[in-house]
Scaffold this motif. Sequence first.
Motif, PDB file in Angstrom:
ATOM      1  N   ASP B 335       0.811  -1.228   0.000  1.00 11.77           N
ATOM      2  CA  ASP B 335       0.000   0.000   0.000  1.00 11.77           C
ATOM      3  C   ASP B 335       0.843   1.278   0.000  1.00 11.77           C
ATOM      4  N   PHE B 336       2.108   1.159   0.408  1.00  8.75           N
ATOM      5  CA  PHE B 336       2.967   2.339   0.419  1.00  8.75           C
ATOM      6  C   PHE B 336       3.527   2.628  -0.985  1.00  8.75           C
ATOM      7  N   GLY B 337       3.141   1.786  -1.961  1.00  9.01           N
ATOM      8  CA  GLY B 337       3.655   1.981  -3.316  1.00  9.01           C
ATOM      9  C   GLY B 337       5.075   1.456  -3.481  1.00  9.01           C
ATOM     10  N   ILE B 338       5.452   0.517  -2.606  1.00  5.37           N
ATOM     11  CA  ILE B 338       6.804  -0.057  -2.685  1.00  5.37           C
ATOM     12  C   ILE B 338       6.697  -1.344  -3.499  1.00  5.37           C
ATOM     13  N   ASP B 339       7.473  -1.433  -4.581  1.00  2.00           N
ATOM     14  CA  ASP B 339       7.310  -2.650  -5.392  1.00  2.00           C
ATOM     15  C   ASP B 339       8.084  -3.809  -4.790  1.00  2.00           C
ATOM     16  N   ARG B 340       7.683  -4.991  -5.216  1.00  2.00           N
ATOM     17  CA  ARG B 340       8.167  -6.191  -4.551  1.00  2.00           C
ATOM     18  C   ARG B 340       9.682  -6.350  -4.684  1.00  2.00           C
ATOM     19  N   ALA B 341      10.200  -5.977  -5.817  1.00  2.00           N
ATOM     20  CA  ALA B 341      11.645  -6.140  -6.020  1.00  2.00           C
ATOM     21  C   ALA B 341      12.431  -5.270  -5.041  1.00  2.00           C
ATOM     22  N   ALA B 342      11.967  -4.027  -4.877  1.00  2.00           N
ATOM     23  CA  ALA B 342      12.652  -3.113  -3.953  1.00  2.00           C
ATOM     24  C   ALA B 342      12.549  -3.638  -2.527  1.00  2.00           C
ATOM     25  N   PHE B 343      11.375  -4.181  -2.206  1.00  2.00           N
ATOM     26  CA  PHE B 343      11.165  -4.744  -0.873  1.00  2.00           C
ATOM     27  C   PHE B 343      12.090  -5.930  -0.636  1.00  2.00           C
ATOM     28  N   ARG B 344      12.115  -6.852  -1.603  1.00  2.00           N
ATOM     29  CA  ARG B 344      12.941  -8.053  -1.487  1.00  2.00           C
ATOM     30  C   ARG B 344      14.414  -7.704  -1.302  1.00  2.00           C
ATOM     31  N   GLU B 345      14.838  -6.704  -2.062  1.00  2.00           N
ATOM     32  CA  GLU B 345      16.239  -6.315  -1.991  1.00  2.00           C
ATOM     33  C   GLU B 345      16.591  -5.806  -0.590  1.00  2.00           C
ATOM     34  N   MET B 346      15.629  -5.143   0.023  1.00  2.00           N
ATOM     35  CA  MET B 346      15.871  -4.539   1.329  1.00  2.00           C
ATOM     36  C   MET B 346      15.601  -5.505   2.486  1.00  2.00           C
ATOM     37  N   LEU B 347      14.972  -6.649   2.196  1.00  2.00           N
ATOM     38  CA  LEU B 347      14.518  -7.528   3.275  1.00  2.00           C
ATOM     39  C   LEU B 347      15.607  -7.920   4.285  1.00  2.00           C
ATOM     40  N   PRO B 348      16.809  -8.304   3.818  1.00  2.00           N
ATOM     41  CA  PRO B 348      17.823  -8.677   4.822  1.00  2.00           C
ATOM     42  C   PRO B 348      18.141  -7.535   5.791  1.00  2.00           C
ATOM     43  N   ARG B 349      18.170  -6.309   5.273  1.00  2.00           N
ATOM     44  CA  ARG B 349      18.446  -5.180   6.168  1.00  2.00           C
ATOM     45  C   ARG B 349      17.247  -4.855   7.051  1.00  2.00           C
ATOM     46  N   LEU B 350      16.046  -5.001   6.489  1.00  2.00           N
ATOM     47  CA  LEU B 350      14.844  -4.802   7.319  1.00  2.00           C
ATOM     48  C   LEU B 350      14.907  -5.702   8.550  1.00  2.00           C
ATOM     49  N   ASP B 368      12.409 -15.592  15.668  1.00  2.00           N
ATOM     50  CA  ASP B 368      13.796 -15.780  15.230  1.00  2.00           C
ATOM     51  C   ASP B 368      13.945 -15.141  13.848  1.00  2.00           C
ATOM     52  N   THR B 369      15.148 -15.190  13.316  1.00  2.00           N
ATOM     53  CA  THR B 369      15.437 -14.457  12.087  1.00  2.00           C
ATOM     54  C   THR B 369      14.510 -14.864  10.929  1.00  2.00           C
ATOM     55  N   GLU B 370      14.294 -16.167  10.773  1.00  2.00           N
ATOM     56  CA  GLU B 370      13.442 -16.627   9.651  1.00  2.00           C
ATOM     57  C   GLU B 370      11.999 -16.169   9.843  1.00  2.00           C
ATOM     58  N   GLU B 371      11.540 -16.313  11.087  1.00  2.00           N
ATOM     59  CA  GLU B 371      10.163 -15.897  11.363  1.00  2.00           C
ATOM     60  C   GLU B 371       9.983 -14.395  11.118  1.00  2.00           C
ATOM     61  N   LEU B 372      10.995 -13.639  11.498  1.00  2.00           N
ATOM     62  CA  LEU B 372      10.904 -12.190  11.339  1.00  2.00           C
ATOM     63  C   LEU B 372      10.845 -11.827   9.854  1.00  2.00           C
ATOM     64  N   ALA B 373      11.673 -12.494   9.058  1.00  2.00           N
ATOM     65  CA  ALA B 373      11.654 -12.251   7.611  1.00  2.00           C
ATOM     66  C   ALA B 373      10.277 -12.607   7.052  1.00  2.00           C
ATOM     67  N   GLN B 374       9.744 -13.713   7.553  1.00  2.00           N
ATOM     68  CA  GLN B 374       8.426 -14.148   7.098  1.00  2.00           C
ATOM     69  C   GLN B 374       7.349 -13.130   7.495  1.00  2.00           C
ATOM     70  N   MET B 375       7.497 -12.570   8.700  1.00  2.00           N
ATOM     71  CA  MET B 375       6.531 -11.547   9.117  1.00  2.00           C
ATOM     72  C   MET B 375       6.568 -10.364   8.160  1.00  2.00           C
ATOM     73  N   PHE B 376       7.764  -9.908   7.807  1.00  2.00           N
ATOM     74  CA  PHE B 376       7.854  -8.791   6.859  1.00  2.00           C
ATOM     75  C   PHE B 376       7.186  -9.164   5.535  1.00  2.00           C
ATOM     76  N   GLU B 377       7.397 -10.400   5.082  1.00  2.00           N
ATOM     77  CA  GLU B 377       6.773 -10.853   3.825  1.00  2.00           C
ATOM     78  C   GLU B 377       5.250 -10.800   3.930  1.00  2.00           C
ATOM     79  N   TYR B 378       4.729 -11.276   5.061  1.00  2.00           N
ATOM     80  CA  TYR B 378       3.276 -11.264   5.254  1.00  2.00           C
ATOM     81  C   TYR B 378       2.760  -9.825   5.269  1.00  2.00           C
ATOM     82  N   VAL B 379       3.509  -8.941   5.947  1.00  2.00           N
ATOM     83  CA  VAL B 379       3.064  -7.544   6.033  1.00  2.00           C
ATOM     84  C   VAL B 379       3.147  -6.887   4.649  1.00  2.00           C
ATOM     85  N   TYR B 380       4.093  -7.342   3.844  1.00  2.00           N
ATOM     86  CA  TYR B 380       4.169  -6.784   2.487  1.00  2.00           C
ATOM     87  C   TYR B 380       2.833  -7.001   1.769  1.00  2.00           C
ATOM     88  N   GLU B 381       2.344  -8.236   1.870  1.00  2.00           N
ATOM     89  CA  GLU B 381       1.116  -8.584   1.135  1.00  2.00           C
ATOM     90  C   GLU B 381      -0.167  -8.270   1.885  1.00  2.00           C
TER      91      GLU B 381
END
Lengths: 129, 387
Positions: B335-350, B368-381
């Motif tokens: 919803d913030f107008g952030i495209d998936r590629a830009a998000f994915r690229e930033m995910l490790p730093r997020l 844990d780290t994997e769960e947190l990454a997954q949370m960001f993915e869920y929030v993306y969508e």
Amino acid sequence: MSYKFPSPEWVKAFEEQINSSDAYANAAKTWEGDITLIIDGGPGIYLDLWHGKCRAAEYLTDPHSKNPEFKITGDLEKWKKVLAGKLDPVQGMVTRQLKLDGNLVKIMKNVKAAQELVRCATRVPTTFE
Amino acid sequence: MWYFSSPFVVFGEEALGHLEQLSGERALIVTDATLTRLGIVARVEEALHKAGMQTRVFDEVEPEPSLQTTKRGARVAADFQPDWIVGLGGGSPMDASKAIWAMYERPDLEPTEINPMITLGLHKARLIAIPTTAGTGSEATWALVLTDTEERRKFSTGSRELVPTLAIVDPSLTQGLPPRITADTGLDALTHAIEGYVTVWRNDFTDGLCLKAAQLVLTYLERAVRNGDDMEAREHMANAATIAGLGFGNANLGLGHAMGHSFGALFKQPHGRAVALFLPYTIDYTTNGGLGRYGDIARFAGLTDSRDEEEAARILAVRVRELEQAVGQPMCIADFGIDRAAFREMLPRLVEYAEQDTQFFTAPRIPDTEELAQMFEYVYEGRSIDF
Ligand SMILES: [Fe+2]
């Protein structure tokens, strides 16, 4: 089997806990820095922590015999509370029940690693006398 | 052992007039250029002049203030030698004023060296915080967040000595706030109240404050957003923000702020909008682990009578989402107008920045780290957290 805190045997058991913890290895994978945990007026526990592993652990009769990047000092009662999970080490430092020598910012950026380290310590079967 | 820090709080209509009763010689006002333009700085100066003080204005504080700005402010202070420093504005000027105060009195310190474990020994000046938004709670806390513009990264720190001496909570200062800023800052206050209530550092002194603040925001925010001249809503929101500040300031926060700080810094989003984005997801995640005490908040706010803790927590999460939708808050990262590629690229730093955030480790349930990454993915969508 339980180990008296603090003692060389306890330190050995702590080292084994650290090196068998995946959670610690993951949380501390970028950590580089050694630390001495000092019991006020007593011995020290020296840990050389590197990329998620404990490369060396030593019971120091003279807690100042090493010159690590970090030292955390507290009296035995405070350490007992930390091991029992009753004193959060960060709150302990903020309220100055535990004294930190070293770069706090580096610790704060690695609080998860520090927490996992404490968790390893709480898993060592411990007795006090 | 723990502490409860608090300023002396003056609140309600005409609170600003209290400044006329102060004694002092020189007041440095730390603020931003917009507030100068709106005439709010002039109102504050007028009151301080009536108190017999000289004033100087440093209005260069930008949103998400940088280390460099606070250093410039400290140089102005060194030149002017104030006995009062006034942080006037939203969280940015108030946070900057804390850093400027510390560096004015302790020129030997870098802002990054301020921390709760050292004694600053401040004695030359005192701090007045005057919020012009209802959200950050900085007027009531010892925390500050600055940005290192070179590293594109925020760092949070604080010192109990940096709690403002005096907080002036005057709702008239928030009257002209646009709806978007009212919503962003009000949702920040809601996130403070809810996270401050469930954090592992919560305590008897902060629980009541957090509950009351959550109830006030859930009741009045939508009104303040829809009609900025609804002064009853404005006043309750101003109070809620400070009350939430007193609560979380003495209890720390949780995952919503850790993830929000990281997301806000990397994608340049306003603080309140960033933390509120994650709030409902973190309620779900924490509730899925059987943790969180959210039911108390739902019951206190009158959302339910259910004693089923999980059910009550879900009701709170639903209400938070409804409120966020009603005030125009984006509900997922896309919803913030952030495209998936830009998000994915930033995910490790997020993930990395969130894990290293000072609010991360006091969350009631920590991924844990994997769960947190997954949370960001869920929030993306915008997917509901099912783990
Ligand atoms: Fe916040």
